[in-house]
Design a protein around this motif. Structure first.
Motif, short mmCIF file in Angstrom:
data_model
loop_
_atom_site.label_atom_id
_atom_site.label_comp_id
_atom_site.label_asym_id
_atom_site.label_seq_id
_atom_site.Cartn_x
_atom_site.Cartn_y
_atom_site.Cartn_z
N SER A 194 0.83 -1.21 0.00
CA SER A 194 0.00 0.00 0.00
C SER A 194 0.87 1.26 0.00
O SER A 194 0.54 2.26 -0.65
N GLU A 195 2.00 1.21 0.74
CA GLU A 195 2.90 2.35 0.79
C GLU A 195 3.60 2.55 -0.55
O GLU A 195 3.79 3.70 -0.99
N ILE A 248 1.12 4.25 -2.87
CA ILE A 248 1.00 5.68 -2.57
C ILE A 248 2.24 6.42 -3.06
O ILE A 248 2.15 7.52 -3.62
#
Length: 207
Positions: free
Chosen positions: A4-5, A8
């Protein structure tokens, strides 16, 4: 980094790239924002590297990453002073050319600052002590260092890389500007940053 990081991270860089395209496509007086936003992006990349090194327990490299982050973080908050360039187009909103210039300037300033603030929160998350009475002095320290660096950047045209390439000249500049004007600037912009840090931190911890 988590998946997820990473997602982003990629999206943020794509947004910045989109901003660069906008600056090139729209005739404005603020082409310098491409460089300024790039410099604001550096601390985010370094903060993520620092976080990865923490997970791998690479302390020497982590300390180096933290120093590099601290050297580049003020570039993000420096964007606050770019509002001074509004004088180039006038402060009124009277025609389409001004709309476009305002849009470009505000987009660059806020993108850069938000990226920088995110890098600060990533660094704060890696601190060995997470109680508020440990983090608060850290925020104050960052605000003072950042405000001092902004002053040197705006009025002495100093840059982050001067710490390596022109250290003696940078020290001379610091000695030269040690005056009441510097102290007043640091107090005002230090407080401004502390208010911004506080609000962003409250939003970040509740994400």
């Amino acid at each position: 980094m988590k998946k997820s990081e990473i997602k982003i991270f990629i999206l943020i860089h794509l947004i910045v790239l989109g901003f660069y395209v906008m600056v090139y496509a729209i005739p404005s007086r603020f082409g310098f924002l491409i460089w300024n936003v790039f410099l604001a992006l550096v601390p985010l990349d370094v903060a993520l590297i620092h976080k990865t090194l923490q997970i791998k327990k690479q302390w020497p490299l982590r300390i180096i990453a933290l120093i590099v982050w601290l050297a580049f973080f003020p570039n993000a908050m420096y964007l606050m002073t770019d509002f001074s360039h509004l004088s180039a187009i006038g402060t009124g909103l009277a025609n389409p050319a001004q709309y476009l210039n305002y849009g470009v300037l505000f987009t660059g300033v806020f993108i850069g600052m938000l990226i920088g603030l995110s890098s600060l929160e990533i660094i704060v998350e890696t601190l060995p002590f997470q109680k508020w009475y440990f983090k608060t002095p850290f925020y104050i320290f960052i605000a003072i260092v950042s405000s001092s660096a902004i002053y040197l950047g705006r009025f002495q045209r100093a840059n982050s890389w001067d710490l390596v390439t022109n250290f003696k000249t940078l020290i001379d500049q610091v000695s030269f500007v040690m005056n009441p004007d510097l102290y007043y600037f640091v107090i005002v912009f230090g407080l401004v940053q502390l208010f911004i840090f506080s609000v962003y931190h409250l939003i970040w911890v509740r994400r």
